[in-house]
Design an enzyme around this catalytic site. Structure first.
Site, PDB file in Angstrom:
ATOM      1  CE1 TYR A  13      -4.295  -1.123   0.232  1.00  0.00           C
ATOM      2  CE2 TYR A  13      -3.522  -2.866   1.454  1.00  0.00           C
ATOM      3  CZ  TYR A  13      -4.312  -2.335   0.876  1.00  0.00           C
ATOM      4  OH  TYR A  13      -5.747  -3.178   0.686  1.00  0.00           O
ATOM      5  CD  GLU A  14       3.454   2.211  -3.833  1.00  0.00           C
ATOM      6  OE1 GLU A  14       3.482   3.347  -4.633  1.00  0.00           O
ATOM      7  OE2 GLU A  14       4.291   1.440  -4.215  1.00  0.00           O
TER       8      GLU A  14
END
Length: 304
Positions: A153-154
């Site tokens: 996840y970014e």
């Protein structure tokens, strides 16, 4: 007066334990990992050269909790496949693993975007997100006969505590259920990103096996000396034995394989700190016939 025998045995045990711990810590790894499938460039597992003397992990990218039927938030833990399933199918996973006993295959969660929109971590309820994630990912992992997961996840709309709780419970449950045998995380040096991953790390380090730190997120002008400094910094943030170095195939950022990356790897290897190499991604590497994948694996497999 000589110390009693039990005391001597205890001291000897401490010395042996300390020696073994230092030996384990001062050991290079032959782990090579490669993301594959996110850019739909027709790459297949069989296209990628695999050195039999490394531990090789393909990482399918990405599975994303993006459910078009959900409203208003599509991030409800119901994961769907967003990789090139035509060229990276369950039968092809089985084939590459059967032909190469040193190969394992994982899937990565999240990524940067989905349908040109940021792939947010934004659960409305931790309990329902974890329940949905365990169910949907177990189905995908069993269908594809996968071995592990990677957390990439970014973008975040949930806070670090919620992220740590949800991802930690997800990994623990999948491991407890023997659905996966390893898990990795893929942070990079950004304040919001680090806040989320360090919260996860501090609470669940014991169930995280590898840190795929995105060193290619640093500037393209990065020097070898700066790269080593970045590595040491992130090794202090995370467990140094678990932090892998990395490059990006298209060369748009970070220290590239044609500009000193392998020099940095050799320096780390001489210091007994080279814990493995990962690449993003096979899709782009196909254009140059995977020359840097071949070089990276040769370096990892070399005794010196």
């Amino acid at each position: 007066m000589e110390p009693p025998i039990p005391t001597l045995c205890f001291l000897l045990l401490i010395l042996i334990t300390s020696f073994l711990a230092s030996t384990i810590q001062a050991a290079n790894s032959n782990l090579f990992r490669e993301y594959i499938g996110a850019q739909f460039k027709g790459v297949k597992f069989s296209d990628v050269p695999i050195n039999p003397n490394v531990n090789f992990h393909f990482i399918l990218s990405f599975a994303i909790d993006y459910d078009t039927s959900a409203s208003p938030s599509p991030t409800n833990g119901q994961f769907n496949i967003f990789w090139d399933t035509q060229n990276l199918s369950p039968s092809q996973v089985s084939s590459i693993k059967n032909q190469n006993p040193n190969v394992k295959v994982a899937l990565s969660l999240g990524g940067d975007t989905v349908q040109s929109n940021p792939a947010y971590f934004n659960p409305s309820s931790s309990d329902s997100w974890v329940s949905n994630a365990v169910s949907s990912l177990t189905s995908i992992i069993k269908m594809y006969n996968l071995d592990g997961i990677d957390i990439d996840y970014e973008h975040f709309q949930g806070d670090p505590t919620t992220f740590s709780d949800c991802i930690g419970r997800l990994i623990q449950t999948l491991k407890d259920n023997k659905v996966i045998s390893f898990a990795s995380i893929a942070p990079f040096d950004d304040g919001e990103v680090q806040n989320h991953y360090l919260a996860l790390w501090k609470s669940h380090e014991n169930i995280i096996d590898y840190v795929n730190f995105q060193f290619y997120a640093y500037d393209k002008s990065t020097t070898v000396a700066q790269f080593i400094d970045y590595f040491n910094k992130q090794s202090s943030n995370y467990n140094g034995e678990k932090v892998l170095v990395s490059f990006v195939s298209d060369g748009h950022s970070g220290l590239g394989p044609g500009n000193g990356f392998f020099d940095a790897c050799r320096m780390l290897k001489n210091q007994q700190k080279l814990n493995g190499i990962f690449v993003f991604s096979a899709d782009d590497s196909k254009a140059n016939s995977f020359q840097y994948e071949t070089e990276a694996q040769k370096l990892l497999a070399s005794p010196n």
